[in-house]
Structures are given as C-alpha cells and as structure tokens.
Design a protein around this motif. Sequence first.
Motif, PDB file in Angstrom:
ATOM      1  N   PRO A   1     -23.351 -76.394 -67.836  1.00 40.59           N
ATOM      2  CA  PRO A   1     -22.721 -75.219 -67.239  1.00 40.59           C
ATOM      3  C   PRO A   1     -21.916 -75.499 -65.962  1.00 40.59           C
ATOM      4  O   PRO A   1     -21.062 -74.711 -65.581  1.00 40.59           O
ATOM      5  CB  PRO A   1     -23.929 -74.332 -66.906  1.00 40.59           C
ATOM      6  N   LEU A   2     -22.171 -76.626 -65.297  1.00 36.55           N
ATOM      7  CA  LEU A   2     -21.488 -76.883 -64.028  1.00 36.55           C
ATOM      8  C   LEU A   2     -20.130 -77.552 -64.199  1.00 36.55           C
ATOM      9  O   LEU A   2     -19.341 -77.593 -63.261  1.00 36.55           O
ATOM     10  CB  LEU A   2     -22.364 -77.751 -63.113  1.00 36.55           C
ATOM     11  N   ASN A   3     -19.874 -78.120 -65.369  1.00 36.10           N
ATOM     12  CA  ASN A   3     -18.623 -78.860 -65.583  1.00 36.10           C
ATOM     13  C   ASN A   3     -18.424 -79.932 -64.518  1.00 36.10           C
ATOM     14  O   ASN A   3     -17.312 -80.196 -64.066  1.00 36.10           O
ATOM     15  CB  ASN A   3     -17.421 -77.918 -65.598  1.00 36.10           C
ATOM     16  N   HIS A   4     -19.547 -80.537 -64.125  1.00 36.65           N
ATOM     17  CA  HIS A   4     -19.503 -81.519 -63.056  1.00 36.65           C
ATOM     18  C   HIS A   4     -20.555 -82.588 -63.322  1.00 36.65           C
ATOM     19  O   HIS A   4     -21.300 -82.499 -64.315  1.00 36.65           O
ATOM     20  CB  HIS A   4     -19.749 -80.843 -61.702  1.00 36.65           C
ATOM     21  N   HIS A   5     -20.621 -83.593 -62.461  1.00 34.87           N
ATOM     22  CA  HIS A   5     -21.648 -84.626 -62.571  1.00 34.87           C
ATOM     23  C   HIS A   5     -22.116 -85.000 -61.170  1.00 34.87           C
ATOM     24  O   HIS A   5     -21.539 -84.573 -60.177  1.00 34.87           O
ATOM     25  CB  HIS A   5     -21.102 -85.853 -63.323  1.00 34.87           C
ATOM     26  N   LEU A   6     -23.181 -85.767 -61.113  1.00 37.47           N
ATOM     27  CA  LEU A   6     -23.726 -86.186 -59.827  1.00 37.47           C
ATOM     28  C   LEU A   6     -23.255 -87.603 -59.529  1.00 37.47           C
ATOM     29  O   LEU A   6     -23.843 -88.579 -59.969  1.00 37.47           O
ATOM     30  CB  LEU A   6     -25.263 -86.127 -59.853  1.00 37.47           C
ATOM     31  N   SER A   7     -22.177 -87.708 -58.785  1.00 36.74           N
ATOM     32  CA  SER A   7     -21.676 -89.034 -58.411  1.00 36.74           C
ATOM     33  C   SER A   7     -22.449 -89.576 -57.220  1.00 36.74           C
ATOM     34  O   SER A   7     -22.556 -90.789 -57.041  1.00 36.74           O
ATOM     35  CB  SER A   7     -20.182 -88.965 -58.096  1.00 36.74           C
ATOM     36  N   PHE A   8     -22.975 -88.690 -56.365  1.00 37.82           N
ATOM     37  CA  PHE A   8     -23.899 -89.073 -55.315  1.00 37.82           C
ATOM     38  C   PHE A   8     -25.251 -88.463 -55.675  1.00 37.82           C
ATOM     39  O   PHE A   8     -25.524 -88.202 -56.837  1.00 37.82           O
ATOM     40  CB  PHE A   8     -23.399 -88.579 -53.951  1.00 37.82           C
ATOM     41  N   SER A   9     -26.093 -88.213 -54.714  1.00 37.48           N
ATOM     42  CA  SER A   9     -27.402 -87.637 -55.001  1.00 37.48           C
ATOM     43  C   SER A   9     -27.288 -86.126 -55.209  1.00 37.48           C
ATOM     44  O   SER A   9     -26.315 -85.487 -54.777  1.00 37.48           O
ATOM     45  CB  SER A   9     -28.370 -87.921 -53.851  1.00 37.48           C
ATOM     46  N   ALA A  10     -28.318 -85.549 -55.840  1.00 46.37           N
ATOM     47  CA  ALA A  10     -28.364 -84.098 -55.998  1.00 46.37           C
ATOM     48  C   ALA A  10     -28.423 -83.415 -54.636  1.00 46.37           C
ATOM     49  O   ALA A  10     -27.836 -82.341 -54.438  1.00 46.37           O
ATOM     50  CB  ALA A  10     -29.571 -83.712 -56.851  1.00 46.37           C
ATOM     51  N   GLU A  11     -29.138 -84.033 -53.679  1.00 39.49           N
ATOM     52  CA  GLU A  11     -29.224 -83.462 -52.334  1.00 39.49           C
ATOM     53  C   GLU A  11     -27.845 -83.399 -51.676  1.00 39.49           C
ATOM     54  O   GLU A  11     -27.483 -82.386 -51.069  1.00 39.49           O
ATOM     55  CB  GLU A  11     -30.165 -84.288 -51.455  1.00 39.49           C
ATOM     56  N   ALA A  12     -27.078 -84.486 -51.787  1.00 42.01           N
ATOM     57  CA  ALA A  12     -25.750 -84.525 -51.177  1.00 42.01           C
ATOM     58  C   ALA A  12     -24.824 -83.521 -51.848  1.00 42.01           C
ATOM     59  O   ALA A  12     -24.032 -82.840 -51.183  1.00 42.01           O
ATOM     60  CB  ALA A  12     -25.172 -85.930 -51.276  1.00 42.01           C
ATOM     61  N   PHE A  13     -24.920 -83.418 -53.169  1.00 41.71           N
ATOM     62  CA  PHE A  13     -24.091 -82.462 -53.899  1.00 41.71           C
ATOM     63  C   PHE A  13     -24.372 -81.040 -53.431  1.00 41.71           C
ATOM     64  O   PHE A  13     -23.456 -80.270 -53.117  1.00 41.71           O
ATOM     65  CB  PHE A  13     -24.358 -82.599 -55.397  1.00 41.71           C
ATOM     66  N   LEU A  14     -25.641 -80.669 -53.355  1.00 37.55           N
ATOM     67  CA  LEU A  14     -25.995 -79.307 -52.968  1.00 37.55           C
ATOM     68  C   LEU A  14     -25.644 -79.028 -51.509  1.00 37.55           C
ATOM     69  O   LEU A  14     -25.195 -77.918 -51.168  1.00 37.55           O
ATOM     70  CB  LEU A  14     -27.486 -79.073 -53.203  1.00 37.55           C
ATOM     71  N   SER A  15     -25.825 -80.013 -50.644  1.00 34.66           N
ATOM     72  CA  SER A  15     -25.637 -79.788 -49.207  1.00 34.66           C
ATOM     73  C   SER A  15     -24.202 -79.423 -48.850  1.00 34.66           C
ATOM     74  O   SER A  15     -23.951 -78.787 -47.815  1.00 34.66           O
ATOM     75  CB  SER A  15     -26.058 -81.034 -48.417  1.00 34.66           C
ATOM     76  N   GLU A  16     -23.223 -79.805 -49.678  1.00 31.03           N
ATOM     77  CA  GLU A  16     -21.828 -79.446 -49.411  1.00 31.03           C
ATOM     78  C   GLU A  16     -21.616 -77.932 -49.418  1.00 31.03           C
ATOM     79  O   GLU A  16     -20.721 -77.415 -48.744  1.00 31.03           O
ATOM     80  CB  GLU A  16     -20.910 -80.045 -50.478  1.00 31.03           C
ATOM     81  N   HIS A  17     -22.425 -77.224 -50.239  1.00 30.53           N
ATOM     82  CA  HIS A  17     -22.190 -75.812 -50.492  1.00 30.53           C
ATOM     83  C   HIS A  17     -22.873 -74.881 -49.507  1.00 30.53           C
ATOM     84  O   HIS A  17     -22.678 -73.664 -49.575  1.00 30.53           O
ATOM     85  CB  HIS A  17     -22.670 -75.454 -51.903  1.00 30.53           C
ATOM     86  N   LEU A  18     -23.684 -75.407 -48.586  1.00 29.58           N
ATOM     87  CA  LEU A  18     -24.569 -74.547 -47.803  1.00 29.58           C
ATOM     88  C   LEU A  18     -24.166 -74.342 -46.349  1.00 29.58           C
ATOM     89  O   LEU A  18     -24.229 -73.218 -45.855  1.00 29.58           O
ATOM     90  CB  LEU A  18     -25.999 -75.096 -47.882  1.00 29.58           C
ATOM     91  N   PRO A  19     -23.791 -75.387 -45.596  1.00 29.24           N
ATOM     92  CA  PRO A  19     -23.546 -75.158 -44.161  1.00 29.24           C
ATOM     93  C   PRO A  19     -22.179 -74.528 -43.923  1.00 29.24           C
ATOM     94  O   PRO A  19     -21.296 -74.561 -44.791  1.00 29.24           O
ATOM     95  CB  PRO A  19     -23.592 -76.578 -43.585  1.00 29.24           C
ATOM     96  N   PRO A  20     -21.975 -73.943 -42.735  1.00 33.74           N
ATOM     97  CA  PRO A  20     -20.633 -73.468 -42.371  1.00 33.74           C
ATOM     98  C   PRO A  20     -19.622 -74.601 -42.466  1.00 33.74           C
ATOM     99  O   PRO A  20     -19.953 -75.769 -42.237  1.00 33.74           O
ATOM    100  CB  PRO A  20     -20.810 -73.006 -40.916  1.00 33.74           C
ATOM    101  N   VAL A  21     -18.397 -74.268 -42.818  1.00 35.99           N
ATOM    102  CA  VAL A  21     -17.353 -75.266 -43.062  1.00 35.99           C
ATOM    103  C   VAL A  21     -16.456 -75.370 -41.837  1.00 35.99           C
ATOM    104  O   VAL A  21     -15.789 -74.396 -41.458  1.00 35.99           O
ATOM    105  CB  VAL A  21     -16.527 -74.888 -44.309  1.00 35.99           C
ATOM    106  N   LEU A  22     -16.433 -76.537 -41.218  1.00 35.03           N
ATOM    107  CA  LEU A  22     -15.595 -76.762 -40.047  1.00 35.03           C
ATOM    108  C   LEU A  22     -14.119 -76.747 -40.444  1.00 35.03           C
ATOM    109  O   LEU A  22     -13.714 -77.382 -41.416  1.00 35.03           O
ATOM    110  CB  LEU A  22     -15.956 -78.095 -39.396  1.00 35.03           C
ATOM    111  N   ALA A  23     -13.310 -76.025 -39.674  1.00 34.04           N
ATOM    112  CA  ALA A  23     -11.869 -75.953 -39.899  1.00 34.04           C
ATOM    113  C   ALA A  23     -11.200 -75.676 -38.559  1.00 34.04           C
ATOM    114  O   ALA A  23     -11.869 -75.521 -37.526  1.00 34.04           O
ATOM    115  CB  ALA A  23     -11.529 -74.868 -40.918  1.00 34.04           C
ATOM    116  N   VAL A  24      -9.870 -75.632 -38.561  1.00 33.81           N
ATOM    117  CA  VAL A  24      -9.103 -75.226 -37.379  1.00 33.81           C
ATOM    118  C   VAL A  24      -8.287 -74.002 -37.755  1.00 33.81           C
ATOM    119  O   VAL A  24      -7.594 -73.996 -38.776  1.00 33.81           O
ATOM    120  CB  VAL A  24      -8.172 -76.360 -36.893  1.00 33.81           C
ATOM    121  N   ARG A  25      -8.381 -72.967 -36.943  1.00 29.55           N
ATOM    122  CA  ARG A  25      -7.590 -71.753 -37.115  1.00 29.55           C
ATOM    123  C   ARG A  25      -7.012 -71.366 -35.754  1.00 29.55           C
ATOM    124  O   ARG A  25      -7.734 -71.299 -34.762  1.00 29.55           O
ATOM    125  CB  ARG A  25      -8.447 -70.605 -37.666  1.00 29.55           C
TER     126      ARG A  25
END
Length: 393
Positions: free
Chosen positions: A169-193
């Motif tokens: 269902p994800l149309n994706h794979h785990l190229s790194f760890s499952a922890e690293a994959f999930l962690s991308e989606h959770l914290p605030p995203v640093l940007a410049v505005r």
Amino acid sequence: MKIAVIGAGPAGSAITRVLMDYKEVQNLVVLDRNGAVLDELKESFSGHPSLSRLRTFRVGMQERSSIITLVNGFDVMISALPYQYNLEMTKIAIETGSHFLDLGGNDKVFEMQRKLDKQAEQNGSCILPNCGLAPGLLNIIAMNGFRQFETVSSIEMMSGGLPVNPHPPLNHHLSFSAEAFLSEHLPPVLAVRDGRPVDLEPMSGLEPITFQSRPEMTALETFYTGGHISTLAYTLQGSVSNLSYKTIRHRGNHSVMQALIELGLADDRIIDIGTSMTYKDFLIRKLRKRIPENLPDIVLAKVIIDGQNGSGGNSKKLRRTYELTYEYHPDDGHSAVMSCTALPTAHIALMLARGEISARPGVHPPEQIVPAESFLDAMKQYGIEISIHDSSA
C-alpha cells in the motif's frame, strides 16, 4: 591515508566499497557492534585486490575507550550510524584530532555539534556534518547555484529514492531503517519564509512533480518532510526569501502515511505496560515486516532556484533547475539511494584527507567549504547525472 568508517550497515558498507577502490587509502578500518555484519562485509570483498588494506573490529558504540584506541592517528572518521550517535562520534574525532563526517538527518544534533566548534579548532579537527544526499549533495548543489545569481528569491529542493516497481500500500521501500523512514514524517520541517527560519507542518505542501530528464515517470508526488535542509536554512537566512525541501514518492504514498499518523499509530503512548511498547514501536515493527527493503530503485532529485542576474535595466529574472538522477545497478552491490549517500560522503572524506578543502579546523556545513565545481565533477564521473535547465522565471 587512514580512514575509519563507524557502522557497517547499508550506508557504511556502501561508503567502504567506494573507498576500497582508492589505492591512496592505505588503511581502512570499519567498526561495528555486529560481528555477523562485519563478516558479511569482508566476505563481499573476497578476491578484491585491496582486501589486505581493510580491517574490521567488533566494537560497541558504548565502548568509547576502545574506539579511541582503534581510530587514534587516523586522518578521517566517518560516522555511518543513526544520527543519535553523531554527537558522541564527533567528540571522539575531536579528541583524537581526526577530521569527521556524518550523514546528518537531525537538526538538533547539528546544533549540539556546532557548539563544539572551538574544541575542534583547538585540536585541528575539521567537522563536516550532513554529507550524504540530502542533507549533503543537494545542499552543495543549491549553494553553488545560489552563488551564480545576483539575487535569489527562492530555492526549492526535492529528492527521493524510489522503487522501480512500487508495491502497495505504500508504493515505497525501506532503503534505510524503518525508524529513519518514519522519523521524516513527524517533526516540524525546517524552512525559510520571508528570509527567516520557520517550522512547517510535516507532510503538508502535497503536489505532483515531473522530471524533464525522466518524462516517463509521471505518477509522482512531493511533500514536506524533516531533517534535510538542516544547515542551509541558517546559511541562507536573510539572503533568500524562501527555501524548502520536499521528499519525492510514488503517488498514493502520502495518503497512506498520513492516515497511519492521524490514527495515532506513530504516537509515543504505551500500549503494552509489560513491555513498554508504544504505538510507534508497533508501527515500526509492521513497517519492517510488511514493507520491502532495498528493491531496485532510482534516485530522483531536483533543485529549483528563482532569482535575477544583471543590474538596473539589464536585470533579468531566471529560473535554474538542476535535475539529478541515478539508477540502481547490480554491480554497485547496494541500492541507488545508498550509492547517492555513499559517493558524496566518501569523496568529501578523500578531499579532506588530501588537503583539497581549505578551511580552518572547526565545525562547518559542507555547502560552505567543499569546492563545489570539482566535487560536482567527481559526482558526474561516478555516474550521478546532473542536468541544468534555464528558463524565464
């Protein structure tokens, strides 16, 4: 030269494979707590003409004194460990007077590393966090492009390691760890505005994306994820109005991940008092079990810079688009995304050891001190395709 790689997982193994092809690396040491992984690494180099220059040691990351003994006197240390270990490895590198690189991935860790700048300078260590794909290679491309404009209004960065044949269902794979994959989606995203660092909502900004260099790849989407811009936001604050990073996925990935997170399956709440298992622990276990790892893949990345060149009446708006592609090849011995992580890291390590990076000892983002032109030329020689398209902004 002497180089130590800390961690023999997929990233560490890929970095080691790159360095093994350089005769100037006379002493290459790999440390890991997992003896089976080290044995597998050495077995993969059976018959390699440089095998005698490779040594492996089973050492736990908590065995600080043993690590210091093994890497003392080395030119460069490379941490291929999860970001949680990067601060301690940085301290060890400074203590031994070695240069140091890591793969980054966490802004708070970098902030703690940056506080070690004076110690690194006193001990002659050049510390370069964030040297992988993103952060790393993309940051260097973005900074190099920025320097070619009179003024820059915005920089958009995007990248993803995509399975060639996506599985639902994800149309994706785990190229790194499952922890690293999930962690991308959770914290605030640093940007410049508006010229200032800000935090964006993770997984917001969903939109389709296409590539001029890969027109056949049409069913792609992109959205904000964290841990990738890192130091570039602080380097360019006040110099650009807008700066952001998005991950690239096959269409449909976003809706599934968002549903899992909104259902609370990424929460830290305990669901089993006896084992202290959290909802997040449970989801990570399921991701490991159900999502395939290291399928044949392709890396796609894009950096879009909007700015102006010239002055006065001759000023012209310009959009410059960098497109990066790298396809999986069985001879690599690892996935395309691992190649695009290992090649920048290994080459920056070589540049440091050769003295090709002229910077004072201390803590530096790579985009500030790595000579971009020669570095990007090397990436192309490794087979990473980088095309540039200019248009009116």
